[in-house]
Motif scaffolding. Structure first.
Motif, PDB file in Angstrom:
ATOM      1  N   ASP A   1      26.627  91.550  79.175  1.00 48.08           N
ATOM      2  CA  ASP A   1      27.221  92.833  78.800  1.00 48.08           C
ATOM      3  C   ASP A   1      28.654  92.922  79.308  1.00 48.08           C
TER       4      ASP A   1
ATOM      5  N   ARG B   1      16.168 101.435  84.105  1.00 54.07           N
ATOM      6  CA  ARG B   1      16.807 101.996  82.907  1.00 54.07           C
ATOM      7  C   ARG B   1      15.830 102.937  82.182  1.00 54.07           C
TER       8      ARG B   1
ATOM      9  N   ASP C   1      16.307  92.798  72.319  1.00 57.12           N
ATOM     10  CA  ASP C   1      16.771  93.139  73.658  1.00 57.12           C
ATOM     11  C   ASP C   1      15.577  93.331  74.597  1.00 57.12           C
TER      12      ASP C   1
ATOM     13  N   ASP D   1      23.100  98.595  66.582  1.00 51.75           N
ATOM     14  CA  ASP D   1      22.472  98.379  67.886  1.00 51.75           C
ATOM     15  C   ASP D   1      21.560  99.563  68.217  1.00 51.75           C
TER      16      ASP D   1
ATOM     17  N   ARG E   1      15.873 108.657  70.372  1.00 52.58           N
ATOM     18  CA  ARG E   1      16.690 107.740  71.173  1.00 52.58           C
ATOM     19  C   ARG E   1      18.165 108.152  71.121  1.00 52.58           C
TER      20      ARG E   1
HETATM   21  C1  DGJ Z   1      21.640  96.023  76.618  1.00 50.70           C
HETATM   22  C2  DGJ Z   1      22.357  95.021  75.776  1.00 50.70           C
HETATM   23  O1  DGJ Z   1      22.759  93.927  76.541  1.00 50.70           O
HETATM   24  C3  DGJ Z   1      23.528  95.682  75.067  1.00 50.70           C
HETATM   25  O2  DGJ Z   1      24.249  94.742  74.331  1.00 50.70           O
HETATM   26  C4  DGJ Z   1      22.997  96.791  74.200  1.00 50.70           C
HETATM   27  O3  DGJ Z   1      22.226  96.256  73.160  1.00 50.70           O
HETATM   28  C5  DGJ Z   1      22.197  97.768  75.018  1.00 50.70           C
HETATM   29  N1  DGJ Z   1      21.181  97.111  75.781  1.00 50.70           N
HETATM   30  C6  DGJ Z   1      21.558  98.813  74.146  1.00 50.70           C
HETATM   31  O4  DGJ Z   1      20.772  99.671  74.849  1.00 50.70           O
END
Ligand code: DGJ
Length: 775
Positions: A538, A443, A478, A366, A373
């Motif tokens: 999430d 974010r 994402d 991920d 980062r």
């Molecule tokens: C948001 C996603 O929904 C998570 O599963 C994960 O990938 C994070 N971003 C990573 O920053």
């Protein structure tokens, strides 16, 4: 079947099959909706036509009418303002800054083998279906009859798909500020069920009655959004999961969307759905087309489960990219919740080895593998591998992961950029800014401006280069903020996104794309046309997932829903739940594991392994079986999937009370006369969960905080009651009693230890054919 014939009042078009039917009549040049819903016969058209003559003192008589009929009281399949219909309009146009009334009237029709292709990459239903095109031409002298509106109706097995296309033939630009994909005047009263939430509370179901005040389901965040899913349901009074008349609507669009329903004085309910008109103003040059996204409409006379089944069949067959249609999705391990930004190659390989041992098939790296980062404050946009974390690069890691016998998947967030990144420093103008206002971060990021060709080229080339270099079988795409763009710009952004997805993935159909937007901030049919599965939330707490996955299940099949087992206590809720329940909830989705495997106890390892085995053994049923929500008592949740040879039902409890009563398992939709055997999944219980109570079942008194109990908790498993029964489908439908639940009388192997948040899964297989069938 699509048929055209003449009725006493004019031309009629019949579109019907075993699941859905739409009958349209052309009357006074207008497209009237004679019927939408239950399958009828073409001969029913005359009987369904509304009587003429409804109109009141101040009603405006439509100029093409040969009687006192006004459009305001008609049941229409399209309408516009300015002609006497004062209900909500699906279309708003202007020319030279002034509103224009096109007065579109029917001019011709065509039967087509399928919907015509879009002129640019747009999600669309696949597989082709007989299509009716009704062409309306403008009567207004401001537009000329070269300005046309085409209404498309495609008849799929379980759904009607609508698209609307406007062609400007007026000789000068037109501004489109609203154009819906579909509009219909349905008969009678309804309640609207829509799905709302926020980050980590997606898809909670809400139902309101549709009355004279307009009921609106809209997103203006730039995306289909976690606040308001585009899919919604209209139900007649008294609808249950298994009975009653329901309509489902959804849109193949990932941006701002709009839907409304409103009851008229005459007892009709006007419903429409399309791109949100909020701040929208699209300039259509002479000769250009404006094409709406496709809307999907389903109907069922068998309640909400019937509707879900029709939607699921349509999505699995006509939305999911061809390569992944009915193709089983792998069991994946994702490192996010376990590692977040803190990992290196050694850690990843040790996780991958453990994941392989548990039975996982795909290892997903991920966020955090590129640039600077190391937190969510920097690096987004710089897709150069971080060699400190991954000295062998992605190629090296991918090789090692493959050598373990796992596929390799990678996370990207290509639509966004951190201001603290090389990409932003080099191209600040590539980010989406709000003119006249300083940037507002979400974010710590901005979106890239996907309306710019150079930005789209950058994303396509950087993502494609990585996919081609490292051996990658899966991509998690994402996107973690709402858009700063409004109206037309937000619309053009989504077209840019579709172009990017099309350029990257149509050349690599075997790569499994999982959509994600802070979880389910973009769970829609548009994205599903590119990404066969979407990370639902999430929030991985299984009890929270009961609401999230339940909400999704109304409109989206299990095969599209990403669902993982995570650690307990849960990262979002701090709630502690048993591993069995975390697994049982994740079974009803594209199953994965997302936790640090480094600290698993031997008992947990064993249980995880058994869960993966169970899922893989029944994966086809879980992912592609027909899904139902069943009756329960006391706020429990029961989900069911029926595959080719088996049915699996799961019963989940939330908070329980002392002195529990009887409990029944209801399983629906089986062959009532056939004989079935039912067997519960063998589930482990942790010794430690009983604390000091253990002393009541052990020959010697144990210290609940002592070494012996801690050690036993690591290595020794107790088991929950397993249940077996043989009975008819009718008995399962009527509800069969389950073993007693824990009542404070101690642990026995024939008692279900169903405390808070416990659950079980029941496998039901046919023993013999129907009783009166010859054997
Ligand atoms: C948001 C996603 O929904 C998570 O599963 C994960 O990938 C994070 N971003 C990573 O920053």
């Amino acid at each position: 079947m699509i048929q055209q014939f003449d009725a006493s009042f004019g031309k009629c078009f019949y579109l019907g099959n075993e699941s859905v039917c739409c009958i349209l009549g052309i009357h006074r040049g207008q497209v009237e909706l004679l019927h939408f819903g239950a399958p009828l016969l073409p001969e029913d058209a005359e009987a369904m036509a509304l009587p003429e003559g409804l109109g009141w003192g101040c009603s405006v008589i439509y100029k093409h009418a040969d009687s006192s009929v006004c459009l305001d009281t008609s049941a229409l399949a399209w309408s516009e303002s300015g002609l006497g219909d004062y209900r909500e309009t699906p279309l708003a146009l202007s020319k030279d800054g002034q509103p224009v009334v096109p007065d579109f009237v029917f001019s011709s029709s065509r039967m087509l083998p399928e919907m015509p292709p879009y002129a640019f990459p747009m999600p669309h239903a696949r597989g082709g279906a007989e299509t009716l095109e009704l062409v309306l031409t403008a009567n207004s002298s401001l537009l000329t009859d070269n300005t046309t509106l085409s209404l498309y109706f495609s008849l799929y097995e379980t759904a009607l798909v609508r698209r609307t296309v406007l062609k400007n033939g007026s000789g000068s630009p037109l501004t489109v500020s609203k154009m819906m994909s579909v509009m219909m005047d349905l008969k009678g009263s309804f309640s609207m069920t829509s799905f709302h939430g926020n980050w980590s509370t997606e898809m909670h179901r809400h139902t309101v009655p549709v009355k004279r005040a307009r009921t609106v389901n809209e997103s203006v965040s730039g995306f289909s959004s976690n606040r308001t899913n585009p899919g919604f349901i209209l139900s007649k009074a008294g609808v249950t999961e298994d009975a009653g008349e329901v309509y489902g609507f959804n849109l193949l669009w990932s941006g701002n969307h709009y839907a409304s329903a409103q009851k008229s004085e005459q007892g009709l309910t006007r419903v429409m759905q399309g791109i949100s008109p909020d701040h929208f103003a699209h300039t259509l040059e002479d000769g250009e087309l404006f094409e709406s996204p496709e809307a999907v409409l389903c109907w069922s006379g068998c309640g909400l489960n019937g509707l879900s089944s029709n939607m699921h069949r349509f999505v699995n067959k006509h939305i999911i990219p061809s390569y992944w249609q009915y193709r089983e999705r792998p069991v994946l391990y994702n490192d996010w919740e376990g590692c977040m930004f803190s990992f290196n190659e050694t850690k990843l390989l040790s996780l991958a080895k453990k994941a392989k041992k548990l039975g996982c098939e795909l290892f997903v790296l991920d966020d955090g593998w590129f640039g600077e980062r190391n937190s969510d404050t920097a690096g987004l946009g710089d897709y150069t591998v971080n060699r400190e974390k991954l000295p062998g690069g992605l190629e090296g890691l991918s090789r090692r992961i493959h050598a373990l016998g796992l596929d390799f998947g990678l996370w990207f967030e290509p639509e966004a950029v951190n201001p603290d990144s090389d990409l932003y420093r080099a191209h600040p103008d590539w980010a989406l800014h709000t003119p006249g206002i300083g940037d507002m971060l979400s974010r710590n990021e901005l979106l890239l401006d996907l309306t710019k060709p150079e930005v789209r080229d950058y994303i396509v080339s950087s993502v494609s280069a990585i996919l081609d270099r490292a051996d990658i079988q899966y991509v998690k795409w994402d996107m973690n903020r709402h858009s700063a763009a409004l109206g037309e710009k937000a619309y053009a952004y989504i077209l840019g996104l579709y172009e990017v997805l099309d350029r990257i993935f149509s050349a690599r159909p075997h790569i499994l794309l999982e959509g994600c937007a802070s979880g389910g901030n973009r769970f829609d049919l548009g994205m599903l046309c590119y990404a066969p599965q979407i990370w639902a939330s999430d929030d991985t707490d299984p009890i929270e997932r009961l609401d999230i996955q339940n909400g999704l299940s109304y409109l989206y099949p299990v095969s599209t829903i990403g669902a993982h087992i995570s650690v307990s206590p849960n990262m979002q809720t701090l709630r502690a739940t048993p591993l069995s329940t975390r697994a049982n909830a994740a079974f009803f989705g594209c199953f994965g594991i997302e936790m640090d495997l480094g600290h698993l106890l031997p008992v947990e390892e064993q249980e995880l392994k058994e869960s993966v085995e169970y899922y893989i053994a029944h994966r086809n049923t879980f992912q592609f079986g027909s899904f139902r929500r069943n009756q329960t008592e006391d706020g429990a949740v029961c989900w069911q999937v029926t595959g080719k040879d088996e049915t699996i039902a799961a019963l989940f409890h939330r908070l329980i009370h002392a002195g529990p009563g009887y409990e029944w398992l209801y399983v629906s939709g089986l062959d009532s006369k056939a004989v079935y055997s039912m067997q519960s999944r063998k589930q482990a219980l942790r010794v430690g969960q009983f604390g000091a109570l253990v002393k009541h079942i052990t020959p010697i008194e144990l210290n609940p905080n002592g070494m012996v109990l801690h050690t036993a908790d690591k290595y020794y498993r107790m088991h929950d009651a397993t249940e077996e029964t043989v009975c008819s489908g009718a008995a399962l439908q009527a509800g069969i009693p389950l073993a007693p639940r824990f009542t404070g009388t101690g642990y026995r192997e024939d008692i279900r230890v169903q405390g808070d948040f416990l659950s079980n899964v029941y496998l039901i297989t046919k023993e013999s054919k129907a009783q009166d069938d010859p054997v």
